[in-house]
Design an enzyme around this catalytic site. Structure first.
Site, short mmCIF file in Angstrom:
data_model
loop_
_atom_site.label_atom_id
_atom_site.label_comp_id
_atom_site.label_asym_id
_atom_site.label_seq_id
_atom_site.Cartn_x
_atom_site.Cartn_y
_atom_site.Cartn_z
N ILE A 1 8.81 -2.16 -3.11
CA ILE A 1 7.17 -1.09 -3.82
C ILE A 1 6.27 -1.59 -3.31
O ILE A 1 6.07 -2.89 -3.66
CB ILE A 1 8.85 -0.56 -4.92
CG1 ILE A 1 9.65 -0.68 -6.07
CG2 ILE A 1 6.86 0.00 -5.89
CD1 ILE A 1 9.88 1.41 -4.84
N HIS B 1 8.20 -8.50 -3.90
CA HIS B 1 7.60 -6.95 -4.87
C HIS B 1 8.80 -6.40 -4.43
O HIS B 1 7.79 -5.34 -4.09
CB HIS B 1 6.79 -7.44 -4.80
CG HIS B 1 6.33 -6.06 -6.16
ND1 HIS B 1 6.38 -4.56 -5.61
CD2 HIS B 1 5.75 -6.69 -7.73
CE1 HIS B 1 5.86 -4.04 -7.42
NE2 HIS B 1 6.10 -5.13 -8.12
N GLU C 1 -6.13 -1.73 -5.43
CA GLU C 1 -7.60 -2.76 -4.40
C GLU C 1 -8.35 -2.01 -3.08
O GLU C 1 -9.08 -2.19 -2.89
CB GLU C 1 -6.90 -3.92 -4.52
CG GLU C 1 -7.55 -4.74 -3.06
CD GLU C 1 -9.07 -4.88 -4.20
OE1 GLU C 1 -9.61 -5.24 -2.68
OE2 GLU C 1 -9.39 -5.27 -4.80
N GLY D 1 1.19 -1.96 -7.62
CA GLY D 1 0.48 -0.84 -8.02
C GLY D 1 -1.15 -0.88 -7.79
O GLY D 1 -2.44 -0.55 -7.16
N VAL D 2 -1.11 -2.45 -8.51
CA VAL D 2 -2.61 -3.31 -8.56
C VAL D 2 -3.10 -3.65 -6.72
O VAL D 2 -4.62 -3.07 -6.73
CB VAL D 2 -2.63 -4.88 -9.03
CG1 VAL D 2 -1.93 -5.53 -7.78
CG2 VAL D 2 -3.42 -5.32 -8.75
#
Length: 149
Positions: free
Chosen positions: A55, A49, A63, A58-59
């Protein structure tokens, strides 16, 4: 109050590569918490990723904020109940109004700032924000519950 990663691991069940809080730098039990995660190119997530344009997902930011919220919930218990944290875990109930405002990249320090919106029994509702260099990069309203393992 300062809580290092060794103490965090006594509170949360998460471990590398999924422990997403390096240190707690501020805590007002029952009210708020501040902590951070240093984002490095060595994170396993960057293998996919994205290898040519890393980057931080977002998840993972959500978390990390939730994990900081878990520390807040556990540290807000009275001392007797804190002894039982090995028998408890925090479960997500909902994530509302999540917004991602700016990408997080290797070399950034991701600062989590959470405040309690509502707390009733074992249910916590938190206003969660994440910053890099004092710039808001993500936010959400998180709801969680402390349960027995």
């Amino acid at each position: 109050m300062l809580i290092d990663v060794v103490e965090i691991q006594k509170i949360l069940p998460h471990r590398f590569p999924f422990l997403l809080v390096d240190r707690i730098t501020g805590l007002v039990p029952g009210e708020s918490i501040e902590g951070f995660k240093n984002i490095t190119i060595g994170e396993q997530i960057f293998q996919g990723h994205f290898p040519d344009h890393p980057i931080y997902p977002g998840v993972m930011i959500i978390e990390g904020m939730a994990q900081a919220g878990g520390v807040l919930a556990f540290k807000s218990m009275d001392e007797e109940k804190q002894e039982d944290t090995k028998e408890k875990v925090v479960y997500f109930m909902s994530i509302d109004n999540a917004k991602f405002r700016s990408p997080v990249k290797p070399g950034d320090q991701l600062v989590y700032k959470l405040t309690v919106l509502k707390h009733r029994g074992n249910i916590w509702v938190l206003d969660a924000k994440a910053y890099v260099d004092d710039k808001l990069v993500a936010e959400a309203e998180l709801k969680a519950m402390i349960v027995d393992k």
